[in-house]
Design a protein around this motif. Structure first.
Motif, PDB file in Angstrom:
ATOM      1  N   ASN A  18      74.318   1.612 -48.000  1.00  0.00           N
ATOM      2  CA  ASN A  18      73.188   0.880 -48.594  1.00  0.00           C
ATOM      3  C   ASN A  18      72.797  -0.330 -47.735  1.00  0.00           C
ATOM      4  O   ASN A  18      72.631  -1.436 -48.233  1.00  0.00           O
ATOM      5  CB  ASN A  18      73.551   0.422 -50.012  1.00  0.00           C
ATOM      6  CG  ASN A  18      73.836   1.597 -50.916  1.00  0.00           C
ATOM      7  OD1 ASN A  18      73.086   2.562 -50.955  1.00  0.00           O
ATOM      8  ND2 ASN A  18      74.932   1.529 -51.636  1.00  0.00           N
ATOM      9  N   LYS A  19      72.637  -0.084 -46.450  1.00  0.00           N
ATOM     10  CA  LYS A  19      72.361  -1.171 -45.507  1.00  0.00           C
ATOM     11  C   LYS A  19      71.056  -1.910 -45.859  1.00  0.00           C
ATOM     12  O   LYS A  19      70.968  -3.122 -45.711  1.00  0.00           O
ATOM     13  CB  LYS A  19      72.299  -0.622 -44.087  1.00  0.00           C
ATOM     14  CG  LYS A  19      72.423  -1.690 -43.031  1.00  0.00           C
ATOM     15  CD  LYS A  19      72.548  -1.078 -41.657  1.00  0.00           C
ATOM     16  CE  LYS A  19      73.940  -1.313 -41.139  1.00  0.00           C
ATOM     17  NZ  LYS A  19      74.075  -1.014 -39.723  1.00  0.00           N
ATOM     18  N   LYS A  20      70.065  -1.176 -46.335  1.00  0.00           N
ATOM     19  CA  LYS A  20      68.790  -1.809 -46.697  1.00  0.00           C
ATOM     20  C   LYS A  20      68.994  -2.788 -47.863  1.00  0.00           C
ATOM     21  O   LYS A  20      68.455  -3.899 -47.843  1.00  0.00           O
ATOM     22  CB  LYS A  20      67.767  -0.729 -47.059  1.00  0.00           C
ATOM     23  CG  LYS A  20      66.347  -1.209 -47.101  1.00  0.00           C
ATOM     24  CD  LYS A  20      65.414  -0.015 -47.288  1.00  0.00           C
ATOM     25  CE  LYS A  20      63.972  -0.439 -47.132  1.00  0.00           C
ATOM     26  NZ  LYS A  20      63.063   0.687 -47.311  1.00  0.00           N
ATOM     27  N   ASP A  21      69.771  -2.385 -48.862  1.00  0.00           N
ATOM     28  CA  ASP A  21      70.082  -3.276 -49.983  1.00  0.00           C
ATOM     29  C   ASP A  21      70.836  -4.506 -49.486  1.00  0.00           C
ATOM     30  O   ASP A  21      70.560  -5.630 -49.911  1.00  0.00           O
ATOM     31  CB  ASP A  21      70.937  -2.561 -51.029  1.00  0.00           C
ATOM     32  CG  ASP A  21      70.185  -1.444 -51.744  1.00  0.00           C
ATOM     33  OD1 ASP A  21      68.951  -1.538 -51.871  1.00  0.00           O
ATOM     34  OD2 ASP A  21      70.845  -0.481 -52.182  1.00  0.00           O
ATOM     35  N   ALA A  22      71.789  -4.277 -48.597  1.00  0.00           N
ATOM     36  CA  ALA A  22      72.567  -5.388 -48.042  1.00  0.00           C
ATOM     37  C   ALA A  22      71.668  -6.366 -47.301  1.00  0.00           C
ATOM     38  O   ALA A  22      71.828  -7.582 -47.410  1.00  0.00           O
ATOM     39  CB  ALA A  22      73.662  -4.856 -47.121  1.00  0.00           C
ATOM     40  N   LYS A  23      70.699  -5.839 -46.565  1.00  0.00           N
ATOM     41  CA  LYS A  23      69.767  -6.716 -45.826  1.00  0.00           C
ATOM     42  C   LYS A  23      68.921  -7.556 -46.780  1.00  0.00           C
ATOM     43  O   LYS A  23      68.665  -8.726 -46.513  1.00  0.00           O
ATOM     44  CB  LYS A  23      68.872  -5.891 -44.904  1.00  0.00           C
ATOM     45  CG  LYS A  23      69.605  -5.408 -43.674  1.00  0.00           C
ATOM     46  CD  LYS A  23      68.685  -4.649 -42.733  1.00  0.00           C
ATOM     47  CE  LYS A  23      69.460  -4.193 -41.510  1.00  0.00           C
ATOM     48  NZ  LYS A  23      68.624  -3.558 -40.509  1.00  0.00           N
ATOM     49  N   HIS A  24      68.493  -6.957 -47.889  1.00  0.00           N
ATOM     50  CA  HIS A  24      67.717  -7.712 -48.887  1.00  0.00           C
ATOM     51  C   HIS A  24      68.555  -8.863 -49.463  1.00  0.00           C
ATOM     52  O   HIS A  24      68.078  -9.995 -49.576  1.00  0.00           O
ATOM     53  CB  HIS A  24      67.239  -6.810 -50.019  1.00  0.00           C
ATOM     54  CG  HIS A  24      66.167  -5.866 -49.634  1.00  0.00           C
ATOM     55  ND1 HIS A  24      65.000  -6.237 -49.010  1.00  0.00           N
ATOM     56  CD2 HIS A  24      66.081  -4.529 -49.788  1.00  0.00           C
ATOM     57  CE1 HIS A  24      64.247  -5.184 -48.797  1.00  0.00           C
ATOM     58  NE2 HIS A  24      64.881  -4.125 -49.266  1.00  0.00           N
TER      59      HIS A  24
END
Length: 75
Positions: A18-24
């Motif tokens: 969930n890299k995108k969630d982590a970036k958010h």
């Protein structure tokens, strides 16, 4: 490291898939956000207590926690 000093911890918490969630979340942390409103229950909102402990950001689900969100911002 990709982001803040908490990047690796955030990635572990939400899952490396969930890299995108982590970036958010990391962006919110670096911007010193107090709250994070999301419709993502499984990967983010369900981990609200851990996210608060790690980052000091209160996570609210956009429907499940709507009243609590309103109470919080109305203070």
């Amino acid at each position: 490291s990709e982001g803040s000093d908490q990047w690796e911890n955030i990635l572990k918490l939400v899952g490396t898939q969930n890299k995108k969630d982590a970036k958010h979340l990391d962006s919110a942390y670096m911007s010193k956000c107090d709250i994070f409103l999301t419709s993502d229950y499984d990967d983010i909102s369900s981990k609200a207590n851990s996210i608060f402990s790690l980052l000091g950001i209160r996570v609210f689900h956009s429907t499940k926690d709507w009243n609590a969100f309103l109470d919080f911002i109305e203070g």
